[in-house]
Design an enzyme around this catalytic site. Sequence first.
Site, PDB file in Angstrom:
ATOM      1  N   GLY A  91       0.858  -1.185   0.000  1.00 42.44           N
ATOM      2  CA  GLY A  91       0.000   0.000   0.000  1.00 42.44           C
ATOM      3  C   GLY A  91       0.885   1.221   0.000  1.00 42.44           C
ATOM      4  O   GLY A  91       1.838   1.283  -0.775  1.00 42.44           O
TER       5      GLY A  91
ATOM      6  N   SER B 296       3.253   3.253   2.568  1.00 44.44           N
ATOM      7  CA  SER B 296       3.795   3.108   3.928  1.00 44.44           C
ATOM      8  C   SER B 296       3.622   4.354   4.783  1.00 44.44           C
ATOM      9  O   SER B 296       3.382   4.242   5.993  1.00 44.44           O
ATOM     10  CB  SER B 296       5.266   2.698   3.862  1.00 44.44           C
ATOM     11  OG  SER B 296       6.000   3.612   3.074  1.00 44.44           O
TER      12      SER B 296
ATOM     13  N   CYS C 183       6.134  -5.343   0.483  1.00 38.38           N
ATOM     14  CA  CYS C 183       6.256  -4.017  -0.121  1.00 38.38           C
ATOM     15  C   CYS C 183       6.144  -2.906   0.933  1.00 38.38           C
ATOM     16  O   CYS C 183       7.047  -2.759   1.739  1.00 38.38           O
ATOM     17  CB  CYS C 183       5.236  -3.895  -1.249  1.00 38.38           C
ATOM     18  SG  CYS C 183       5.713  -2.672  -2.463  1.00 38.38           S
TER      19      CYS C 183
ATOM     20  N   ILE D 264       5.541  -3.393  -7.569  1.00 41.25           N
ATOM     21  CA  ILE D 264       4.695  -2.216  -7.819  1.00 41.25           C
ATOM     22  C   ILE D 264       5.243  -1.042  -7.007  1.00 41.25           C
ATOM     23  O   ILE D 264       5.148  -1.030  -5.781  1.00 41.25           O
ATOM     24  CB  ILE D 264       3.225  -2.488  -7.415  1.00 41.25           C
ATOM     25  CG1 ILE D 264       2.679  -3.711  -8.151  1.00 41.25           C
ATOM     26  CG2 ILE D 264       2.352  -1.262  -7.705  1.00 41.25           C
ATOM     27  CD1 ILE D 264       1.327  -4.199  -7.649  1.00 41.25           C
TER      28      ILE D 264
ATOM     29  N   HIS E 111       4.980  -8.613  -4.453  1.00 41.97           N
ATOM     30  CA  HIS E 111       3.610  -8.950  -4.043  1.00 41.97           C
ATOM     31  C   HIS E 111       3.255 -10.397  -4.370  1.00 41.97           C
ATOM     32  O   HIS E 111       2.553 -10.653  -5.353  1.00 41.97           O
ATOM     33  CB  HIS E 111       2.610  -8.034  -4.765  1.00 41.97           C
ATOM     34  CG  HIS E 111       2.628  -6.628  -4.282  1.00 41.97           C
ATOM     35  ND1 HIS E 111       1.814  -6.176  -3.262  1.00 41.97           N
ATOM     36  CD2 HIS E 111       3.371  -5.573  -4.662  1.00 41.97           C
ATOM     37  CE1 HIS E 111       2.039  -4.903  -3.038  1.00 41.97           C
ATOM     38  NE2 HIS E 111       2.983  -4.499  -3.873  1.00 41.97           N
TER      39      HIS E 111
ATOM     40  N   GLU F 225       1.102 -12.162  -3.052  1.00 36.46           N
ATOM     41  CA  GLU F 225      -0.359 -12.346  -2.911  1.00 36.46           C
ATOM     42  C   GLU F 225      -1.088 -12.033  -4.217  1.00 36.46           C
ATOM     43  O   GLU F 225      -2.274 -12.318  -4.342  1.00 36.46           O
ATOM     44  CB  GLU F 225      -0.896 -11.492  -1.740  1.00 36.46           C
ATOM     45  CG  GLU F 225      -1.041 -10.004  -1.989  1.00 36.46           C
ATOM     46  CD  GLU F 225       0.281  -9.223  -1.954  1.00 36.46           C
ATOM     47  OE1 GLU F 225       1.359  -9.842  -1.868  1.00 36.46           O
ATOM     48  OE2 GLU F 225       0.219  -7.982  -2.048  1.00 36.46           O
TER      49      GLU F 225
HETATM   50  N1  GLN Z   1       5.705   2.892  -2.840  1.00 34.72           N
HETATM   51  C1  GLN Z   1       4.997   2.417  -1.678  1.00 34.72           C
HETATM   52  C2  GLN Z   1       5.604   2.983  -0.395  1.00 34.72           C
HETATM   53  O1  GLN Z   1       6.627   3.563  -0.446  1.00 34.72           O
HETATM   54  C3  GLN Z   1       5.024   0.911  -1.632  1.00 34.72           C
HETATM   55  C4  GLN Z   1       4.281   0.340  -2.814  1.00 34.72           C
HETATM   56  C5  GLN Z   1       3.582  -0.940  -2.559  1.00 34.72           C
HETATM   57  O2  GLN Z   1       3.343  -1.359  -1.428  1.00 34.72           O
HETATM   58  N2  GLN Z   1       3.152  -1.568  -3.635  1.00 34.72           N
HETATM   59  O3  GLN Z   1       5.025   2.852   0.632  1.00 34.72           O
END
Ligand code: GLN
Length: 195
Positions: free
Chosen positions: A47, A49, A79, A132, A168, A170
Amino acid sequence: MNIGVLAVQGAFAEHVSMLEKMNVASFEIRKKSDLDKHFDGLILPGGESTVMGKLLIDLDMLSLIRDYINNGMPVFGTCAGMILLAKKIEDTKASHIATMDITVMRNAYGRQLGSFNAVSEFLNERINMPFIRAPYIKTVGSEVKVLTAIDGKIVAAQQNNQLAVAFHPELTEETAVHEHFLNIIKKKINLTNAN
Ligand code: GLN
């Protein structure tokens, strides 16, 4: 076995479906009182952070989660979840749960390479690794085991009961990384029962 999936923001639903597919019970952790329920392992999803970190403070959950992990609760961060676990985030003074001895670099692949799929080895199994806007792990402390590195960049690591991956799993059909996490939990449960 029951797994708590942090569900304040991000891609938590995908972890819940993955666990369902593996016939493992789970529930969503949305507020502080959810942390009172029994769980054997905790998943921190992908998500954003900074948003998740702020929500954990606003919902008064951050230090409780940190205490659980410091007391040996198995945790699996993907992630953004990996960033939450990192003791150090490159180029900032910020940190969130900060229980894992790793330094992470956020958005580490540049804009054009924001999202891509890699195929690489995780514990002797070749699996798909969707990235991602992913971070990578720049440095690890002496207690951290590197599980996967791609082009010299560490993307999966483990420190005792803490497992962190930059990608990811999942979002794939492959269960190897989740299975590894479940094995960490089973080992802990067996050790506790033996004592
Ligand atoms: N770029 C997001 C971050 O820095 C991480 C991306 C992700 O969880 N897919 O929190």
